[in-house]
Design a protein around this motif. Sequence first.
Motif, PDB file in Angstrom:
ATOM      1  N   SER A  16      38.042  22.235 102.005  1.00  0.00           N
ATOM      2  CA  SER A  16      37.012  22.348 100.959  1.00  0.00           C
ATOM      3  C   SER A  16      37.541  22.129  99.549  1.00  0.00           C
ATOM      4  CB  SER A  16      36.311  23.717 101.027  1.00  0.00           C
ATOM      5  OG  SER A  16      35.778  23.932 102.299  1.00  0.00           O
ATOM      6  N   GLU A  17      38.656  21.438  99.426  1.00  0.00           N
ATOM      7  CA  GLU A  17      39.190  21.119  98.094  1.00  0.00           C
ATOM      8  C   GLU A  17      38.590  19.787  97.644  1.00  0.00           C
ATOM      9  OE1 GLU A  17      40.892  23.253  96.512  1.00  0.00           O
ATOM     10  OE2 GLU A  17      41.479  24.626  98.117  1.00  0.00           O
ATOM     11  N   TYR A  18      37.273  19.789  97.453  1.00  0.00           N
ATOM     12  CA  TYR A  18      36.559  18.541  97.199  1.00  0.00           C
ATOM     13  C   TYR A  18      36.921  17.908  95.859  1.00  0.00           C
ATOM     14  CZ  TYR A  18      33.713  20.612 100.922  1.00  0.00           C
ATOM     15  OH  TYR A  18      33.285  21.204 102.077  1.00  0.00           O
ATOM     16  N   HIS A  19      37.134  18.728  94.855  1.00  0.00           N
ATOM     17  CA  HIS A  19      37.471  18.178  93.539  1.00  0.00           C
ATOM     18  C   HIS A  19      38.896  17.615  93.527  1.00  0.00           C
ATOM     19  CE1 HIS A  19      33.734  19.409  91.731  1.00  0.00           C
ATOM     20  NE2 HIS A  19      33.892  20.634  92.203  1.00  0.00           N
ATOM     21  N   ASP A  20      39.796  18.262  94.262  1.00  0.00           N
ATOM     22  CA  ASP A  20      41.154  17.717  94.398  1.00  0.00           C
ATOM     23  C   ASP A  20      41.098  16.361  95.091  1.00  0.00           C
ATOM     24  OD1 ASP A  20      42.087  19.992  93.228  1.00  0.00           O
ATOM     25  OD2 ASP A  20      42.934  20.870  95.051  1.00  0.00           O
ATOM     26  N   LYS A  40      35.543   8.273 100.449  1.00  0.00           N
ATOM     27  CA  LYS A  40      34.885   8.234  99.143  1.00  0.00           C
ATOM     28  C   LYS A  40      33.423   8.656  99.267  1.00  0.00           C
ATOM     29  CE  LYS A  40      34.571   5.533  94.919  1.00  0.00           C
ATOM     30  NZ  LYS A  40      34.836   4.235  94.257  1.00  0.00           N
ATOM     31  N   GLY A  41      32.776   8.238 100.356  1.00  0.00           N
ATOM     32  CA  GLY A  41      31.388   8.633 100.575  1.00  0.00           C
ATOM     33  C   GLY A  41      31.245  10.124 100.815  1.00  0.00           C
ATOM     34  N   TYR A  42      32.123  10.677 101.645  1.00  0.00           N
ATOM     35  CA  TYR A  42      32.090  12.118 101.923  1.00  0.00           C
ATOM     36  C   TYR A  42      32.339  12.928 100.652  1.00  0.00           C
ATOM     37  CZ  TYR A  42      31.639  13.112 106.933  1.00  0.00           C
ATOM     38  OH  TYR A  42      31.152  13.311 108.201  1.00  0.00           O
ATOM     39  N   VAL A  43      33.355  12.529  99.897  1.00  0.00           N
ATOM     40  CA  VAL A  43      33.686  13.266  98.672  1.00  0.00           C
ATOM     41  C   VAL A  43      32.513  13.212  97.696  1.00  0.00           C
ATOM     42  CG1 VAL A  43      35.170  13.271  96.627  1.00  0.00           C
ATOM     43  CG2 VAL A  43      36.181  13.021  98.900  1.00  0.00           C
ATOM     44  N   ALA A  44      31.879  12.059  97.591  1.00  0.00           N
ATOM     45  CA  ALA A  44      30.720  11.932  96.702  1.00  0.00           C
ATOM     46  C   ALA A  44      29.577  12.828  97.170  1.00  0.00           C
ATOM     47  CB  ALA A  44      30.263  10.474  96.646  1.00  0.00           C
ATOM     48  N   ASN A  93      28.869   3.608  99.407  1.00  0.00           N
ATOM     49  CA  ASN A  93      30.103   3.639 100.196  1.00  0.00           C
ATOM     50  C   ASN A  93      29.825   3.535 101.692  1.00  0.00           C
ATOM     51  OD1 ASN A  93      32.386   4.217  98.187  1.00  0.00           O
ATOM     52  ND2 ASN A  93      30.866   5.748  97.616  1.00  0.00           N
ATOM     53  N   PHE A  94      28.829   4.261 102.158  1.00  0.00           N
ATOM     54  CA  PHE A  94      28.540   4.236 103.588  1.00  0.00           C
ATOM     55  C   PHE A  94      27.889   2.927 104.021  1.00  0.00           C
ATOM     56  CE2 PHE A  94      28.436   9.061 103.150  1.00  0.00           C
ATOM     57  CZ  PHE A  94      29.735   9.189 103.612  1.00  0.00           C
ATOM     58  N   THR A 101      33.181   1.512 115.869  1.00  0.00           N
ATOM     59  CA  THR A 101      34.202   2.503 115.535  1.00  0.00           C
ATOM     60  C   THR A 101      33.556   3.826 115.142  1.00  0.00           C
ATOM     61  OG1 THR A 101      34.404   2.233 113.123  1.00  0.00           O
ATOM     62  CG2 THR A 101      35.473   0.569 114.512  1.00  0.00           C
ATOM     63  N   ILE A 102      34.363   4.852 115.081  1.00  0.00           N
ATOM     64  CA  ILE A 102      33.862   6.175 114.707  1.00  0.00           C
ATOM     65  C   ILE A 102      33.402   6.206 113.254  1.00  0.00           C
ATOM     66  CG2 ILE A 102      36.079   7.114 113.935  1.00  0.00           C
ATOM     67  CD1 ILE A 102      35.275   9.753 115.346  1.00  0.00           C
ATOM     68  N   TYR A 103      33.826   5.226 112.465  1.00  0.00           N
ATOM     69  CA  TYR A 103      33.449   5.228 111.051  1.00  0.00           C
ATOM     70  C   TYR A 103      31.942   5.068 110.860  1.00  0.00           C
ATOM     71  CZ  TYR A 103      38.395   5.008 109.929  1.00  0.00           C
ATOM     72  OH  TYR A 103      39.737   5.298 109.819  1.00  0.00           O
ATOM     73  N   THR A 104      31.280   4.382 111.776  1.00  0.00           N
ATOM     74  CA  THR A 104      29.820   4.294 111.678  1.00  0.00           C
ATOM     75  C   THR A 104      29.196   5.674 111.813  1.00  0.00           C
ATOM     76  OG1 THR A 104      29.541   1.989 112.369  1.00  0.00           O
ATOM     77  CG2 THR A 104      27.753   3.498 112.902  1.00  0.00           C
ATOM     78  N   GLN A 105      29.684   6.464 112.778  1.00  0.00           N
ATOM     79  CA  GLN A 105      29.148   7.815 112.950  1.00  0.00           C
ATOM     80  C   GLN A 105      29.481   8.700 111.747  1.00  0.00           C
ATOM     81  OE1 GLN A 105      27.030   8.274 115.315  1.00  0.00           O
ATOM     82  NE2 GLN A 105      27.482   6.234 116.115  1.00  0.00           N
ATOM     83  N   LEU A 106      30.663   8.517 111.178  1.00  0.00           N
ATOM     84  CA  LEU A 106      31.017   9.262 109.969  1.00  0.00           C
ATOM     85  C   LEU A 106      30.106   8.864 108.807  1.00  0.00           C
ATOM     86  CD1 LEU A 106      34.887   9.039 110.349  1.00  0.00           C
ATOM     87  CD2 LEU A 106      33.570  11.159 110.364  1.00  0.00           C
ATOM     88  N   ALA A 107      29.759   7.582 108.746  1.00  0.00           N
ATOM     89  CA  ALA A 107      28.845   7.121 107.693  1.00  0.00           C
ATOM     90  C   ALA A 107      27.453   7.715 107.894  1.00  0.00           C
ATOM     91  CB  ALA A 107      28.780   5.594 107.688  1.00  0.00           C
TER      92      ALA A 107
END
Length: 280
Positions: free
Chosen positions: A84-88, A114-118, A131-132, A145-151
Motif C-alpha cells: 500500500s505504498e502507492y505514493h512511493d 502505471k494504471g494501477y498506481v493511477a 494505460n490499460f 496474457t495475464i496483463y489483460t486481466q490485470l487491466a
Amino acid sequence: MNIELFIARRKALGLSQKALAEGICTQATLSKFENNGKAPAIRIVAQLCQRLNLQLEDVFPTERVADAAVLKVLEKIEFDLITSEYHDAETLLAKIADEPRHDRETKLQYCYLKGYVAALNHHPISDVLFNFDQIITDLDESHTTIYTQLAYCGTGIAYQFNSDPNKAQYYFEKVRHALPSLPLETTASVWRVINLAYYTGNFYASIDQPTQSLKLLDYGINICSRFHVTYYAAWIKFLQAQLIDAPDKIQEYLNDATAFARINNNKQLLKKISSYSSSL
C-alpha cells in the motif's frame, strides 16, 4: 521456441492433437508445428496456447532487453502496491518515465503498474484508462496474457473509486470468470493472480455480495498457502474478518492478519487493523 513444453502440456492435460486443434486449426497444421517446428499464424498459436493455459511467451521466449535497472524498479513498484505504498510507487514510476522500454513484456508491466498506481491514487479515470487501453487494444490485443486481466481489474478499481459500480462490475466479472484458468507458473504470476482475487473480492464486498467475495478471497488465500505467500494473505485475512458474523472467527482472522502484517512490516495495514479492532 519451446515446443517441448507445448507438447508436454498437451499430454499432461490428456489432449490428443485432434482434440487440441478442434475449432482452431487442422490436426495436420498442429502436427507440423509439433514435429517439424513449422509455426502457423501467430493467431492460431495464441489460441492453442490459451487452450493449454500457456502464454505465447512460454512457447516463444523473449529476451528482456530493457535496462536491468528499470526492471528492478518495476519489481519494487509492484511490491509497493502490495504494501500500500502507492505514493512511493508513483515516485518511482516518475523516475523511469523517460527510460526506454523496448521489450513487449516490459511495456506490459509498465502500463499495468502505471494504471494501477493511477487508480489507487485516485487519479482522473481518463489517465487510468489510457494505460490499460494500451494493454487491451495494443500490447495484448489477442488477450492471451495475464496483463489483460490485470487491466480489467485495474479498470474496475477505477470505476469503483469513481462510484460507478455498474461499470466496475462489468470488468470485475471478466476477472472473476477468468481467475480459475490463469496459470500459476512463476512467482510473478502467483502474486498477480492473488492480486486479482483480492481486488475482485474487495469489490464484491463493497456491493454487499459477501458470499461471492468470500469465495474469491478463499481462492486467494489457498494460493497464498500453497505458494507460501504472506504479503497478500494479511490483506485477505483482514477483509475476511470484516465479512463474517461469528465473533470468534472475526478475532481469529484479525489475529492472522496482524501476524502476517507484522511479518511483512506492513505499517499501513497494521494501522487499519488496529483502528478496526478498536471499533468492534
